[in-house]
Design a protein around this motif. Sequence first.
Motif, mmCIF file in Angstrom:
data_model
loop_
_atom_site.group_PDB
_atom_site.id
_atom_site.type_symbol
_atom_site.label_atom_id
_atom_site.label_comp_id
_atom_site.label_asym_id
_atom_site.label_seq_id
_atom_site.Cartn_x
_atom_site.Cartn_y
_atom_site.Cartn_z
ATOM 1 N N UNK A 167 -2.007 1.074 -3.546
ATOM 2 C CA UNK A 167 -1.653 2.434 -3.126
ATOM 3 C C UNK A 167 -1.870 2.623 -1.623
ATOM 4 N N UNK A 168 -2.947 2.001 -1.092
ATOM 5 C CA UNK A 168 -3.250 2.132 0.339
ATOM 6 C C UNK A 168 -2.142 1.533 1.196
ATOM 7 N N UNK A 169 -1.510 0.483 0.710
ATOM 8 C CA UNK A 169 -0.434 -0.138 1.490
ATOM 9 C C UNK A 169 0.725 0.837 1.734
ATOM 10 N N UNK A 170 0.796 1.890 0.894
ATOM 11 C CA UNK A 170 1.828 2.918 1.061
ATOM 12 C C UNK A 170 1.266 4.216 1.647
ATOM 13 N N UNK A 171 -0.055 4.398 1.489
ATOM 14 C CA UNK A 171 -0.680 5.645 1.957
ATOM 15 C C UNK A 171 -2.056 5.325 2.543
ATOM 16 N N UNK A 172 -2.125 5.175 3.858
ATOM 17 C CA UNK A 172 -3.372 4.763 4.523
ATOM 18 C C UNK A 172 -4.478 5.822 4.427
ATOM 19 N N UNK A 173 -4.118 7.037 4.064
ATOM 20 C CA UNK A 173 -5.131 8.083 3.952
ATOM 21 C C UNK A 173 -6.130 7.806 2.825
ATOM 22 N N UNK A 174 -5.745 6.947 1.910
ATOM 23 C CA UNK A 174 -6.618 6.614 0.786
ATOM 24 C C UNK A 174 -7.682 5.579 1.151
ATOM 25 N N UNK A 175 -7.623 5.073 2.382
ATOM 26 C CA UNK A 175 -8.535 4.011 2.810
ATOM 27 C C UNK A 175 -10.005 4.413 2.688
#
Length: 376
Positions: A167-175
């Motif tokens: 999911x992070x690869x598409x949405x860096x905010x989840x890092x």
Amino acid sequence: MYIKTLELKDYRNYNNLFMEFHNGINILYGDNAQGKTNILESIYVCGTTKSHKGSKDKEIIKLDKEESHIRILVDRDTISHKIDMHLKKNKPKGVAIDGLPIKKSSELFGIVNIVFFSPEDLSIIKNGPSERRRFIDLELCQLDKVYLYNLTNYNKVISQRNNLLKQISFNRKLLDTLSIWDMQLVEYGSQIIQRRNLFIKQLNEIVYDIHKKLSGDKEQLRINYEPNVSVKEFADKLTSSRERDISLKMTNVGPHRDDISFLNGDIDIRRFGSQGQQRTSALSLKLAEIELVKKITNDKPILLLDDVLSELDRKRQNYLLNSIQGIQTIITCTGLEEFIANRMDCDTIYRVVEGTVKNENTFTLEFIHRKTGGNL
């Protein structure tokens, strides 16, 4: 410790089966693909909740059925325990001990200890690391409930973390949420690393003498634990590997990438050992596993030998057969030649043909008696 009876219903190629076992040597013989290994597998599944092959429940249930049942009666220290297992295609399995359902599989462990030895185990040295990790996990999960707890939770965390990485690869905010899983991964993973390290140390205390005898005093086997990361460095390496993990969408640091090596002096048998050396090392490993179970549990395990004798030369056959004296052993084979040649005393003999099992004790033991001149 020994298994007194086994009952199967709609398990692989068996409709209904009831078998009684001797507490000594039990032989299942017959042609290939008749169902001999299925019997051993069912015992292992009922004692550990897992197939030695890694098969899923839905693959074990008879093709045209929705569920399957296994029941074994185990005698331990003059006390009998009944284990009932209900396998379902689309639901979690149900397990009951002495008629009482259990909520966690860990409640099952300790009632019966099983060592499974198949031809595939003879290749454990040269196979990939996953096979060697599987060997460690299958044994430790039977011997140590804390290890089972940590491994179960570690695998859950790995799965959750890997999903988050995708999911992070598409949405860096989840890092920022990754640290939650990292903390748990380090917590459970560190316990796994420490217990595996102890397990290998315990094996080394036993395997040296076994292998020395098997090799005719020519080799000195040492097992070396190769953790992917140390407990001390785990947290830091997990953090430094984040970008790589995100790129590959998988966790690259942790005990799920551990390995063990087998050394004869300074020679790595995995890479430079002959096939004979690799097989002898694998046999030494399984025999050491039996002795370690005895030491830890103060009891003898149940040994399941799946067509192993035909893969060994006469010397290794003799050593193995001499090592299992006093242990309930259930052996599968295509014929009885090995037992006749080794003048081995057999307590119960079954012939397996297309999912049916027939007790052939009287006829077969008389035949072996004639072949060996009455010297069993």
